[in-house]
Design an enzyme around this catalytic site. Structure first.
Site, mmCIF file in Angstrom:
data_model
loop_
_atom_site.group_PDB
_atom_site.id
_atom_site.type_symbol
_atom_site.label_atom_id
_atom_site.label_comp_id
_atom_site.label_asym_id
_atom_site.label_seq_id
_atom_site.Cartn_x
_atom_site.Cartn_y
_atom_site.Cartn_z
ATOM 1 N N ALA A 62 0.842 -1.185 0.160
ATOM 2 C CA ALA A 62 -0.029 0.224 -0.033
ATOM 3 C C ALA A 62 0.864 1.307 0.181
ATOM 4 C CB ALA A 62 -0.941 -0.030 1.206
ATOM 5 N N GLY A 101 0.001 -5.253 0.548
ATOM 6 C CA GLY A 101 -0.807 -5.137 -0.496
ATOM 7 C C GLY A 101 -0.351 -5.713 -1.868
ATOM 8 N N GLU A 104 -0.887 -9.277 -1.660
ATOM 9 C CA GLU A 104 -2.358 -9.622 -1.413
ATOM 10 C C GLU A 104 -3.156 -9.608 -2.778
ATOM 11 O OE1 GLU A 104 -3.105 -6.829 1.779
ATOM 12 O OE2 GLU A 104 -4.496 -8.360 2.674
ATOM 13 N N GLU A 124 2.289 -6.392 7.890
ATOM 14 C CA GLU A 124 1.388 -5.523 8.383
ATOM 15 C C GLU A 124 1.695 -5.382 9.930
ATOM 16 O OE1 GLU A 124 1.029 -7.173 5.824
ATOM 17 O OE2 GLU A 124 -0.115 -6.003 4.406
#
Ligand code: NAD
Length: 703
Positions: A62, A101, A104, A124
């Protein structure tokens, strides 16, 4: 120009993210991904899709600058859902680090290939969060619950080969990755392979009691942190709930963590750690001096550890001692430390041999003549430091940096022993020097800018977190510690016992309490220090001589089997009735009536006294910014990361509350010990915190 593009290669569409430096999934990227996926889906000539990233890595996650702000659509979850729902098979092609992310997103693709050097991971938890875009629900569907728990709670990078063994990567490919991705996608198309959405796979049943066992296993290591335990909850959801409900659970947990003080503190530390490397009043392009070889004077507790730091980084280092015996002892300790790592399996024998070979013992100062940087770690006495720096001045080559590892002494006075004060600074390591991450670099009044910049750079090279501080008695860390220490002794004479004080600090999140830490460091160290400054102490401090009593009894701490605690042969501590007697007797002798002291008072007195000293340190410019202090305490003294450091924590508590308590303790303990720093008083009156005082620190930009 959009950071996402589409190109066609026969019946394969290649969607490429090009958003340097790490292909963060910012709004423009998410938008572009959705657009190009729709275009590829609509194109009847496209039979399969490959997702690649330009530059040095697959998406590393992210865009953390978007953290805490409202997310503009499409969200990453929506984008990943769209990839997963694609009717045409999608292969993600991984290189560099597919993190957070980014990983993911890859988990939402139908197939994954990677180059051998690629790594994947969900880091995270290190920011006090859990993966928020399906990581907790998709990873266990591919890797199983046990492996997913490990990966998500550790947050560490997983090499491609291991990821393949876990079932996360389908194929490891050599050579050009894009070409391999196109070939792989063509194969998917020609073999009419199904899309295989990860969310439709079922989670393999974990073995009975797997969650409970895992939780017990991490309880100690992750004490006080919230995210690792919440990650377990999310994975439990993956194992028991339908995918859509699992995703809801993940989102609820993610949002709650995002708002938690623990995560705010961890994100603060993450940014603060990067910030401290910069010296605020030096331009970022300040030149540095080359450090190809190093020297260390003194092979005692600190010198040996410091030499290991250089050898570990592949930098040859010469160690000079005053006697053959001390030199042999120092080298033997170094070898023993490395051998322990080899025995534990954390170091290979050949690496140990290579490192030991980089450390050259000598009795001759002339052996330091080629060194680019020399660090002195001899006894803590100005006269001896002067003698050593005089000798270094005579042998060191022009331009060599001369550093002292002194804990308390004035670096400017040390520099006076040389004709090159511009080349002198402090480099204060923490014990054990080969383990502790903090390096307090101490700028002297005359230290040259390139010397300071080099010390920061070298610090990073030897895997430390370097913080630049100014000359002051005990610099930043030890100066604040001395205040806490004094208050701890006052608490003892007023009615507390060492184990009560220690328990409060341990429960707050420190790895050990004040007295257990003193026992570990050796009480004689503090005793010697106390004796050397006895005539400068205020009456109550001078009369509070509990430490002297213990040391006179030969109780120097762990190394003598007894200090504030008693130790068995395995160095397990237990409270000692003798110490209780000694303390009670001390109070009586001093005419102090002992009273019950609450845990709250202990916490306030031990920590607020440090916050107040931290404010003085800021006022004096000994630390340039509050986050310099926070990082010193986190990496040098075990201040709990999830509380963000003393200054960040003080802001969370609220400065008016701290001011009120200081007023109370001023009346109880004495104005000479509890006078608020003007900066603290002013910020409290203005309703501000250390981080919202005009000098906007990293906390305010991240939290
Ligand atoms: P130490 O007593 O373990 O080692 C000092 C070594 O210096 C001894 O081996 C001694 O033989 C050698 N030495 C003395 N004079 C010398 C000379 N003229 N030339 C060459 N070698 C000489 O002490 P230490 O704990 O390693 O501390 C060293 C310095 O590091 C001190 O300034 C101390 O304040 C500082 N320091 C110590 C700690 C700690 O926790 N021990 C932490 C940070 C900084």
């Amino acid at each position: 120009m959009s950071p996402v593009s589409l190109s066609k290669h026969g019946n394969v569409a290649v969607i490429t993210i090009d958003n340097p430096p790490v292909n963060a999934l910012s709004h423009a990227v998410r938008d572009g991904l959705q657009r190009e996926l729709a275009a590829a889906s609509a194109d009847a000539g496209v039979k399969a899709i490959a997702l690649t990233c330009a530059g040095r890595t697959f998406s590393a996650g992210a865009d953390i600058t978007e953290f805490g702000k409202p997310i503009a659509p499409p969200s990453l979850r929506d984008v990943i859902d769209a990839f997963e729902a694609s009717p045409k098979p999608v292969v993600a092609a991984l290189h560099g680090t597919a993190f957070g992310g980014g990983f993911e997103l890859a988990l939402g693709c139908h197939y994954r290939i990677a180059v051998p050097g690629a790594k994947v991971g969900l880091p995270e938890v290190k920011l006090g969060l859990i993966p928020g875009a399906g990581g907790t629900q998709r990873l266990p569907r591919l890797a199983g619950v046990e492996a997913a728990l490990q990966a998500i709670v550790d947050g560490n990078p997983i090499p491609a080969a291991k990821a393949k063994a876990m079932g996360v990567i389908d194929e490891i490919v050599e050579g050009d990755l894009t070409a391999a991705a196109i070939a792989y996608a063509q194969r998917l198309a020609s073999e009419n392979r199904p899309t295989r959405p990860t969310s439709t796979l079922s989670v393999p049943a974990p073995k009975q009691g797997a969650f409970e066992e895992f939780e017990r296993g991490i309880a100690r290591k992750h004490r006080g942190f919230l995210a690792p335990f919440k990650a377990i909850e999310a994975l439990r959801g993956a194992a028991t709930l339908p995918f859509a409900q699992g995703m809801e659970l993940e989102r609820d947990i993610f949002m709650a963590l995002m708002a938690s003080p623990e995560s705010k503190a961890q994100r603060h530390v993450f940014f603060a750690e990067r910030e401290v490397a910069k010296i605020p009043d030096l331009p970022a392009d300040t030149p540095t001096r080359e450090v190809a070889t190093a020297g260390v004077v003194g092979a005692g507790t600190m010198g040996g550890g410091i030499a290991m730091c250089f050898a570990n980084a592949g930098i040859p280092v010469t160690v000079v001692e005053s006697t053959q015996e001390a030199l042999d002892r120092g080298m033997a300790t170094i070898r023993k430390n490395y051998a322990n790592s080899v025995a534990r399996g954390s170091l290979r024998q050949e690496d140990m041999d290579r490192r030991v070979a980089l450390i050259k013992p000598s009795l001759d100062y002339a052996a330091l003549s080629a060194a680019d940087l020399i660090i002195e770690a001899v006894f803590e006495e100005m006269a001896i430091k002067h003698e050593v720096f005089g000798k270094l001045d005579a042998v060191a080559k022009p331009g060599a940096i001369l550093a002292s590892n002194t804990s308390y002494l004035d670096v400017d006075q040390i520099a006076d022993a040389t004709k090159r004060p511009r080349d002198v600074l402090g480099m204060h390591f923490f014990s054990p020097a080969n383990v502790m991450k903090l390096l307090e670099n101490v700028r002297g009044a005359r230290s040259a800018p390139d010397v300071l910049a080099t010390a920061q750079k070298v610090g990073k090279r030897i895997a430390k977190v370097p913080v630049m501080v100014g000359v002051s008695d005990g610099f930043v860390g030890n100066r604040m510690l001395a205040r806490r220490m004094r208050e701890c002794f006052f608490l003892l004479e007023e009615g507390a016992l060492p184990w009560q004080v220690d328990k409060v600090l341990y429960d707050f999140g420190f790895p050990m309490g004040n007295f257990a830490m003193s026992d570990l460091a050796g009480l004689d160290v503090g005793w010697r220090n106390r004796k050397s400054r006895l005539d400068r102490l205020r009456p109550r401090e001078r009369d509070c001589d509990i430490l002297d009593r213990l040391c006179e009894m030969g109780r120097y701490g762990q190394k003598t089997g007894a200090g504030f605690y008693r130790y068995d042969e395995k160095r397990n501590a237990s409270p000692d009735p003798l110490i209780e007697e000694l303390i009670v007797e001390h109070s009586k002798r001093r005419g102090i009536e002992r009273r019950a002291i609450s845990d709250e008072e202990i916490l306030e007195r031990t920590l607020y006294v440090m916050v107040n000293e931290g404010a003085k340190i800021l006022e004096e410019g000994v630390a340039a910014r509050p986050h310099d202090i926070d990082i010193v305490w986190i990496y040098g003294y075990g201040f709990p990361v999830y509380r963000g450091g003393p200054m960040f924590w003080a802001d969370q508590v609220g400065l008016p509350k701290i001011m009120e308590a200081i007023g109370r303790y001023r009346d109880r303990v004495g104005a000479e010990y509890w006078t608020p720093a003007p900066l603290l008083a002013r910020l409290a009156a203005e309703g501000k915190g250390f981080y919202a005082s005009g000098k906007r620190g990293p906390a305010s930009s991240s939290a």
